[in-house]
Design a protein around this motif. Structure first.
Motif, PDB file in Angstrom:
ATOM      1  N   ASP A 185      12.928  -0.980 -15.372  1.00 26.69           N
ATOM      2  CA  ASP A 185      11.604  -0.380 -15.493  1.00 26.69           C
ATOM      3  C   ASP A 185      11.526   0.490 -16.743  1.00 26.69           C
ATOM      4  OD1 ASP A 185       9.076   0.534 -15.076  1.00 26.69           O
ATOM      5  OD2 ASP A 185       9.460   1.446 -13.107  1.00 26.69           O
ATOM      6  N   GLU A 186      10.921  -0.042 -17.756  1.00 22.43           N
ATOM      7  CA  GLU A 186      10.740   0.675 -19.032  1.00 22.43           C
ATOM      8  C   GLU A 186      12.037   1.280 -19.545  1.00 22.43           C
ATOM      9  OE1 GLU A 186       7.317   2.997 -19.733  1.00 22.43           O
ATOM     10  OE2 GLU A 186       6.096   1.928 -18.269  1.00 22.43           O
ATOM     11  N   THR A 187      13.061   0.464 -19.517  1.00 23.74           N
ATOM     12  CA  THR A 187      14.343   0.927 -20.019  1.00 23.74           C
ATOM     13  C   THR A 187      14.278   1.214 -21.514  1.00 23.74           C
ATOM     14  OG1 THR A 187      15.457  -0.279 -18.290  1.00 23.74           O
ATOM     15  CG2 THR A 187      16.775   0.268 -20.198  1.00 23.74           C
ATOM     16  N   SER A 207       0.837  -1.205   0.000  1.00 27.14           N
ATOM     17  CA  SER A 207       0.000   0.000   0.000  1.00 27.14           C
ATOM     18  C   SER A 207       0.867   1.248   0.000  1.00 27.14           C
ATOM     19  CB  SER A 207      -0.858   0.043   1.272  1.00 27.14           C
ATOM     20  OG  SER A 207      -1.807  -0.979   1.243  1.00 27.14           O
ATOM     21  N   VAL A 208       0.303   2.305  -0.548  1.00 26.78           N
ATOM     22  CA  VAL A 208       0.944   3.601  -0.392  1.00 26.78           C
ATOM     23  C   VAL A 208      -0.127   4.572   0.085  1.00 26.78           C
ATOM     24  CG1 VAL A 208       0.669   4.152  -2.854  1.00 26.78           C
ATOM     25  CG2 VAL A 208       2.339   5.382  -1.477  1.00 26.78           C
ATOM     26  N   ASP A 209       0.183   5.316   1.105  1.00 29.27           N
ATOM     27  CA  ASP A 209      -0.777   6.237   1.725  1.00 29.27           C
ATOM     28  C   ASP A 209      -2.110   5.553   1.999  1.00 29.27           C
ATOM     29  OD1 ASP A 209       1.012   8.306   1.703  1.00 29.27           O
ATOM     30  OD2 ASP A 209       0.354   9.103  -0.242  1.00 29.27           O
ATOM     31  N   GLY A 210      -2.059   4.329   2.458  1.00 24.34           N
ATOM     32  CA  GLY A 210      -3.284   3.610   2.823  1.00 24.34           C
ATOM     33  C   GLY A 210      -4.036   3.003   1.643  1.00 24.34           C
ATOM     34  N   THR A 231       7.971  -3.619 -19.467  1.00 29.11           N
ATOM     35  CA  THR A 231       7.922  -2.952 -20.767  1.00 29.11           C
ATOM     36  C   THR A 231       6.501  -2.899 -21.287  1.00 29.11           C
ATOM     37  OG1 THR A 231       8.749  -2.937 -23.043  1.00 29.11           O
ATOM     38  CG2 THR A 231       8.411  -5.099 -22.040  1.00 29.11           C
ATOM     39  N   HIS A 232       6.293  -1.984 -22.207  1.00 26.79           N
ATOM     40  CA  HIS A 232       4.985  -1.913 -22.862  1.00 26.79           C
ATOM     41  C   HIS A 232       5.030  -2.509 -24.260  1.00 26.79           C
ATOM     42  CE1 HIS A 232       2.853   0.383 -19.861  1.00 26.79           C
ATOM     43  NE2 HIS A 232       3.822   1.278 -19.798  1.00 26.79           N
ATOM     44  N   TYR A 233       6.245  -2.767 -24.757  1.00 26.46           N
ATOM     45  CA  TYR A 233       6.337  -3.059 -26.191  1.00 26.46           C
ATOM     46  C   TYR A 233       7.051  -4.364 -26.518  1.00 26.46           C
ATOM     47  CZ  TYR A 233       5.105   1.823 -26.122  1.00 26.46           C
ATOM     48  OH  TYR A 233       4.480   3.010 -25.861  1.00 26.46           O
ATOM     49  N   GLY A 242       1.759  -4.487 -18.729  1.00 24.77           N
ATOM     50  CA  GLY A 242       0.502  -4.165 -18.067  1.00 24.77           C
ATOM     51  C   GLY A 242       0.092  -2.736 -18.291  1.00 24.77           C
ATOM     52  N   ARG A 243      -1.148  -2.478 -17.972  1.00 18.17           N
ATOM     53  CA  ARG A 243      -1.725  -1.141 -18.154  1.00 18.17           C
ATOM     54  C   ARG A 243      -0.969  -0.080 -17.357  1.00 18.17           C
ATOM     55  NH1 ARG A 243      -7.481  -2.718 -18.070  1.00 18.17           N
ATOM     56  NH2 ARG A 243      -8.027  -2.774 -20.278  1.00 18.17           N
ATOM     57  N   ASN A 244      -1.072   1.138 -17.803  1.00 20.83           N
ATOM     58  CA  ASN A 244      -0.569   2.268 -17.021  1.00 20.83           C
ATOM     59  C   ASN A 244      -1.266   2.258 -15.664  1.00 20.83           C
ATOM     60  OD1 ASN A 244      -0.711   4.122 -20.042  1.00 20.83           O
ATOM     61  ND2 ASN A 244       1.152   3.530 -18.977  1.00 20.83           N
ATOM     62  N   GLY A 245      -0.481   2.459 -14.638  1.00 18.64           N
ATOM     63  CA  GLY A 245      -1.065   2.540 -13.297  1.00 18.64           C
ATOM     64  C   GLY A 245      -1.409   1.199 -12.677  1.00 18.64           C
ATOM     65  N   SER A 246      -1.018   0.099 -13.323  1.00 18.17           N
ATOM     66  CA  SER A 246      -1.386  -1.215 -12.773  1.00 18.17           C
ATOM     67  C   SER A 246      -0.478  -1.627 -11.615  1.00 18.17           C
ATOM     68  CB  SER A 246      -1.356  -2.272 -13.882  1.00 18.17           C
ATOM     69  OG  SER A 246      -0.065  -2.321 -14.462  1.00 18.17           O
ATOM     70  N   GLY A 247       0.648  -0.921 -11.416  1.00 18.49           N
ATOM     71  CA  GLY A 247       1.493  -1.211 -10.248  1.00 18.49           C
ATOM     72  C   GLY A 247       2.868  -1.774 -10.589  1.00 18.49           C
ATOM     73  N   LYS A 248       3.287  -1.688 -11.842  1.00 14.15           N
ATOM     74  CA  LYS A 248       4.576  -2.268 -12.253  1.00 14.15           C
ATOM     75  C   LYS A 248       5.752  -1.554 -11.577  1.00 14.15           C
ATOM     76  CE  LYS A 248       3.724  -1.341 -16.593  1.00 14.15           C
ATOM     77  NZ  LYS A 248       2.429  -0.646 -16.431  1.00 14.15           N
ATOM     78  N   SER A 249       5.770  -0.222 -11.682  1.00 14.97           N
ATOM     79  CA  SER A 249       6.863   0.524 -11.050  1.00 14.97           C
ATOM     80  C   SER A 249       6.821   0.371  -9.534  1.00 14.97           C
ATOM     81  CB  SER A 249       6.785   2.008 -11.406  1.00 14.97           C
ATOM     82  OG  SER A 249       7.018   2.185 -12.779  1.00 14.97           O
ATOM     83  N   PHE A 272      15.785   3.026 -13.484  1.00 15.87           N
ATOM     84  CA  PHE A 272      14.601   3.833 -13.202  1.00 15.87           C
ATOM     85  C   PHE A 272      13.808   4.189 -14.465  1.00 15.87           C
ATOM     86  CE2 PHE A 272      14.895   5.533  -8.722  1.00 15.87           C
ATOM     87  CZ  PHE A 272      15.892   4.674  -8.321  1.00 15.87           C
ATOM     88  N   GLN A 273      12.481   4.179 -14.287  1.00 19.27           N
ATOM     89  CA  GLN A 273      11.634   4.671 -15.381  1.00 19.27           C
ATOM     90  C   GLN A 273      11.877   6.171 -15.572  1.00 19.27           C
ATOM     91  OE1 GLN A 273       7.426   3.942 -14.789  1.00 19.27           O
ATOM     92  NE2 GLN A 273       6.869   4.737 -16.807  1.00 19.27           N
ATOM     93  N   TYR A 274      12.004   6.884 -14.465  1.00 21.49           N
ATOM     94  CA  TYR A 274      12.298   8.322 -14.531  1.00 21.49           C
ATOM     95  C   TYR A 274      13.516   8.643 -13.674  1.00 21.49           C
ATOM     96  CZ  TYR A 274       7.419   8.246 -16.071  1.00 21.49           C
ATOM     97  OH  TYR A 274       6.251   7.960 -16.729  1.00 21.49           O
TER      98      TYR A 274
HETATM   99  N1  LIG Z   1       3.603   7.613  -3.812  1.00 22.18           N
HETATM  100  C1  LIG Z   1       2.386   7.408  -4.327  1.00 22.18           C
HETATM  101  N2  LIG Z   1       1.341   8.095  -3.843  1.00 22.18           N
HETATM  102  C2  LIG Z   1       0.096   7.911  -4.352  1.00 22.18           C
HETATM  103  N3  LIG Z   1      -0.173   7.046  -5.348  1.00 22.18           N
HETATM  104  C3  LIG Z   1       0.835   6.330  -5.854  1.00 22.18           C
HETATM  105  C4  LIG Z   1       2.164   6.473  -5.383  1.00 22.18           C
HETATM  106  N4  LIG Z   1       2.965   5.647  -6.077  1.00 22.18           N
HETATM  107  C5  LIG Z   1       2.166   5.024  -6.950  1.00 22.18           C
HETATM  108  N5  LIG Z   1       0.887   5.434  -6.820  1.00 22.18           N
HETATM  109  C6  LIG Z   1      -0.275   5.001  -7.624  1.00 22.18           C
HETATM  110  O1  LIG Z   1      -0.175   3.602  -7.744  1.00 22.18           O
HETATM  111  C7  LIG Z   1      -0.629   3.190  -9.018  1.00 22.18           C
HETATM  112  C8  LIG Z   1       0.464   2.350  -9.671  1.00 22.18           C
HETATM  113  O2  LIG Z   1       1.528   3.176 -10.079  1.00 22.18           O
HETATM  114  P1  LIG Z   1       2.803   2.611 -10.841  1.00 22.18           P
HETATM  115  O3  LIG Z   1       3.747   3.718 -11.031  1.00 22.18           O
HETATM  116  O4  LIG Z   1       3.283   1.414 -10.118  1.00 22.18           O
HETATM  117  O5  LIG Z   1       2.167   2.183 -12.243  1.00 22.18           O
HETATM  118  P2  LIG Z   1       2.852   1.513 -13.509  1.00 22.18           P
HETATM  119  O6  LIG Z   1       2.230   0.207 -13.692  1.00 22.18           O
HETATM  120  O7  LIG Z   1       4.317   1.562 -13.387  1.00 22.18           O
HETATM  121  O8  LIG Z   1       2.363   2.521 -14.648  1.00 22.18           O
HETATM  122  P3  LIG Z   1       3.100   3.038 -15.987  1.00 22.18           P
HETATM  123  O9  LIG Z   1       2.912   1.999 -17.001  1.00 22.18           O
HETATM  124  O10 LIG Z   1       2.342   4.286 -16.321  1.00 22.18           O
HETATM  125  O11 LIG Z   1       4.512   3.295 -15.628  1.00 22.18           O
HETATM  126  C9  LIG Z   1      -0.950   4.458  -9.779  1.00 22.18           C
HETATM  127  O12 LIG Z   1      -2.357   4.658  -9.707  1.00 22.18           O
HETATM  128  C10 LIG Z   1      -0.231   5.510  -9.033  1.00 22.18           C
HETATM  129  O13 LIG Z   1      -0.864   6.773  -9.134  1.00 22.18           O
END
Ligand SMILES: Nc1ncnc2c1ncn2[C@@H]1O[C@H](COP(=O)(O)OP(=O)(O)OP(=O)(O)O)[C@@H](O)[C@H]1O
Ligand SMILES: [Mg+2]
Lengths: 468, 245
Positions: B170-172, B14-17, B201-203, B38-45, B88-90
């Motif tokens: 991560d998305e190198t 969890s992050v921030d609950g 990766t996405h591709y 996986g989709r953007n925001g799915s939790g990979k990073s 790092f992705q970024y």
């Molecule tokens: N520190 C944080 N505070 C609040 N939300 C967070 C935090 N870190 C990640 N999240 C949320 O967790 C979810 C997963 O983020 P993450 O960066 O793991 O996605 P991702 O799968 O790597 O996406 P992408 O393909 O866009 O890189 C997102 O909805 C993101 O906004």
């Protein structure tokens, strides 16, 4: 050095002290008689005694500055300061002739070694006077004068009389008056026309005694088309009572000349460091202040340049590090008196553990100075929420053709940066040290390499114990 | 000794609950390349950050074993020194810190053996040549003013020099031009011989060059499907919708 002294030193590695073997020590406190006695002891010409006495009265009459850290300033006990202390009968040309205690100190500070490797000349001041002085023969042959100020006054009285107090009048401020009244030591430099002093010359200032006041006076004259780089370093033992360092530095860069003055101030945290530094740049001349403030309890120092001749340039790069109980009140002043003059000011400060750093800047452009350019950049880095950073920039610009830029920023160390560095195997403290060194890099890269390395080590040491 | 490098069991983060990782199992053995798509925001990073020990993420349940040890209590730098590497992705910039100096220090931090200056320079030159990076990068500040692709190349340079046991990439591939992608893929393949690799990766274009042994499709904090390289092709062709219940 005693065990006690060792224990008292803590993290500050220059905090050791030697026994106090004074050959002459004045009673504490300041009176007109003390001022006259200093002058008589030094066998000075009448005019110097007169100016000292005038300055003394100005100091006594002048109120404390009502700005800056007033409560710290008010806690200076001028009656508890030793105004003159001689620890060696003469200034030696050979390190072996310097009294052992004192020589050991400078050995520990690495001065003789640095001299051999990369310096054009060295003066080492211990308490009130220079104990060692030397200059490379080739520079002497070219007519370069590099002396401690007392010898300068003896050997070149006309030259000193001509320029002394012309850049910083004794009545400039309370502490320039104090310095003028009781000055002792410092450097006197004259670089003849067209001579370029390639290797830096260094002055090292060491306070050893308790409650000591060090009041060195430096005058550097670079004649037409000449150049010189002067480096000063300073340290003191760590005592529980305060010492006072109040210097005046006057620089004169004639037409086309260039003076760079670099400082790494690393006083122990019981030293008040109240210094007036100012340079005059004539036509197409350059004056550069590279000013680093790491130590001291309170520093008030605003290196200034008066751009008097057309096409003159000022460069002021300063950094300040304020740790626990420290206030670094530093800054820069530039006065554009002539047309087409330019200035660059870069100020960087770090505050940690409740430390406080202030930037105080003054930029003036005269109505008749056309086409002037100035750029001021102030960056502050705060390492925790208890620390403090303030900026007080003042601009008095009375010419609409001036091209001025001012940027200021306050930042924290970002979690992303820390995570990134730690993922490369740096501990949190090491990561902070790296970021801090990086922040100061624009300053550090201007220093001779040996200084840069030392400064980086120092900052890394400061970061130890930074993590709560 | 088992050749298991990473073993993640029923991980919840969890992050921030807010729960981001919702029950992940993953085992990576020496020499294996695992790709996560996986989709953007799915939790990979998030997964990559948690593995590296980022303090902002809270492991609410489950365990992570690295080289047979539970690593929950290891600090970020201790994981790095134990051979974990995150590309790092970024990548953030570190103003005033020169790349050359940073690399030297990182290598000294992370690698066990004492590397002599000459040897380090040789390795550095070699790796930079492979990545076709100009030597002028060494005197620039870390990631400061770097283009997107330049940052990714610097990440790869670090991986090649740090010689990790486990590389989290991560998305190198994002931000790399076609030629750079080929160079980076070559770098990964060389480094990946005897280590574990987790490739986000996405591709498909990267997976054409770096053949994964396993592919995991991630949706909303879970691996919804795992398979061989063919899964990546299928994801590329069909997207993620068909995987949702
Ligand atoms: N520190 C944080 N505070 C609040 N939300 C967070 C935090 N870190 C990640 N999240 C949320 O967790 C979810 C997963 O983020 P993450 O960066 O793991 O996605 P991702 O799968 O790597 O996406 P992408 O393909 O866009 O890189 C997102 O909805 C993101 O906004
Ligand atoms: Mg991501």
């Amino acid at each position: 050095m005693s065990e006690d002294a060792n224990n008292a030193v803590g993290d500050y590695k220059y905090g050791f002290h030697d026994p106090e073997n004074a050959t002459i020590r004045f009673d504490k406190g300041l009176t007109e008689q003390v001022v006259r006695d200093i002058s008589e002891l030094k066998n000075e010409p009448e005019w110097m005694t007169e100016i000292r006495v005038k300055a003394y009265h100005h100091f006594m009459d002048r109120p404390m500055p009502n700005w800056g850290n007033c409560s710290m300033l008010d806690s200076i006990d001028f009656d508890n300061v030793t105004y003159f202390l001689r620890s060696s009968e003469q200034t030696e040309k050979n390190w072996d002739d310097v009294p052992d205690d004192i020589k050991n100190t400078f050995d520990r500070l690495g001065i003789p070694e640095a001299e051999q490797k990369w310096l054009g000349g060295v003066t080492a001041q211990y308490e009130s006077e220079a104990v060692y002085h030397s200059i490379r023969e080739d520079l002497e042959e070219q007519g370069v004068i590099f002396l401690d100020m007392d010898s300068g006054l003896k050997e070149y009285p006309e030259l000193v009389k001509k320029y002394f107090c012309t850049v910083v009048p004794y009545a400039d401020n309370k502490f320039s008056a104090l310095n003028t009244a009781v000055w002792s030591g410092g450097s006197f430099i004259y670089v003849p026309k067209g001579v370029h002093v390639e290797m830096p010359v260094q002055a090292y200032f060491r306070i050893n005694a308790k409650n000591m006041g060090q009041f060195e006076r430096t005058l550097i004259i670079a004649d037409e088309g000449s150049s010189i780089h002067y480096v000063e370093g300073c340290t003191a033992p760590t005592y529980s009572t305060d010492s006072l360092h109040s210097a005046v530095v006057e620089l004169i860069a004639m037409d086309g000349a260039k003076i760079r003055y670099s400082t790494v101030q690393n006083w122990s945290a019981n030293v008040y460091n109240l210094v007036t530094k100012r340079g005059i740049a004539h036509k197409n001349a350059v004056v550069e202040w590279v000013d680093g403030n790491i130590g001291s309890k309170l520093t008030m120092k605003y290196p200034a340049v008066i751009l008097k001749g057309e096409g003159a340039h000022a460069e002021i790069i300063s950094v300040a590090y304020a740790g626990e109980g420290q206030h670094q009140d530093a800054g820069a002043k530039v006065h554009h008196l002539a047309s087409n003059t330019t200035s660059n000011i870069l100020s960087k400060s770090i505050s940690k553990n409740g430390g406080r750093s202030s930037y105080r800047g003054l930029l003036k452009v005269n109505p008749k100075a056309h086409g002037c350019r100035s750029k001021v950049v102030c960056d502050a880095l705060m390492l925790d929420a208890d620390s403090r950073s303030d900026t007080y920039p003042t601009m008095e610009v009375s010419n609409s053709s001036a091209d001025l830029e001012h940027e200021a920023s306050v930042s924290k160390i970002s979690g992303d940066q820390l995570f990134y560095l730690m993922s490369r195997g740096f501990s949190e403290e090491e990561a902070m040290g790296l970021i801090v060194n990086g922040f100061f890099e624009p300053f550090t890269r201007e220093l001779p390499m040996e200084y840069a390395v030392e400064l980086n080590k120092l900052l890394e040491l400061e970061m130890e114990g930074a993590i709560g | 000794m088992s050749d298991l490098i990473l073993d993640i069991r029923e991980l919840h983060v969890s992050v921030d609950g807010k729960e981001i990782i919702k029950g992940i199992n993953l085992a990576i053995k020496t020499g294996e390349i695992h790709a996560i798509m996986g989709r953007n925001g799915s939790g990979k990073s998030t997964l990559a950050h948690v593995l590296m020990g980022h303090p902002a993420y809270e492991i609410t349940s489950g365990e992570i074993f690295y080289l047979g040890k539970a690593i929950e209590d290891y600090d970020v730098f201790e994981r790095a020194r134990a051979g974990m590497f995150l590309s790092f992705q970024y990548p953030p910039s570190i103003p005033g810190v020169q790349v050359g100096n940073f690399l030297k220090k990182s290598v000294n931090n992370v690698r066990d053996e004492n590397i002599k200056a000459r040897e380090f320079r040789k390795e550095l030159n070699n790796a930079m040549e492979k990545l076709e990076m100009d030597r002028s990068f060494l005197s620039r500040y870390v990631n400061d003013g770097f283009s997107g692709g330049e940052k990714k190349r610097l990440e790869m340079l670090q991986m090649m020099l740090l010689k990790p046991r486990l590389a989290l990439l991560d998305e190198t591939d994002s931000g790399l031009d076609i030629d750079a992608l080929r160079l980076v893929a070559k770098g990964i393949n060389e480094t990946a011989q005897n280590i574990g690799v987790l490739l986000i990766t996405h591709y498909q274009r990267l997976l054409d060059l770096v053949k994964p042994d396993f592919v995991h499709a991630m949706i909303d904090g879970k691996f919804v499907k795992s398979g061989g390289p063919e899964l990546a092709l299928e994801l590329e062709a069909r997207g993620y919708d068909w995987l949702e219940a």
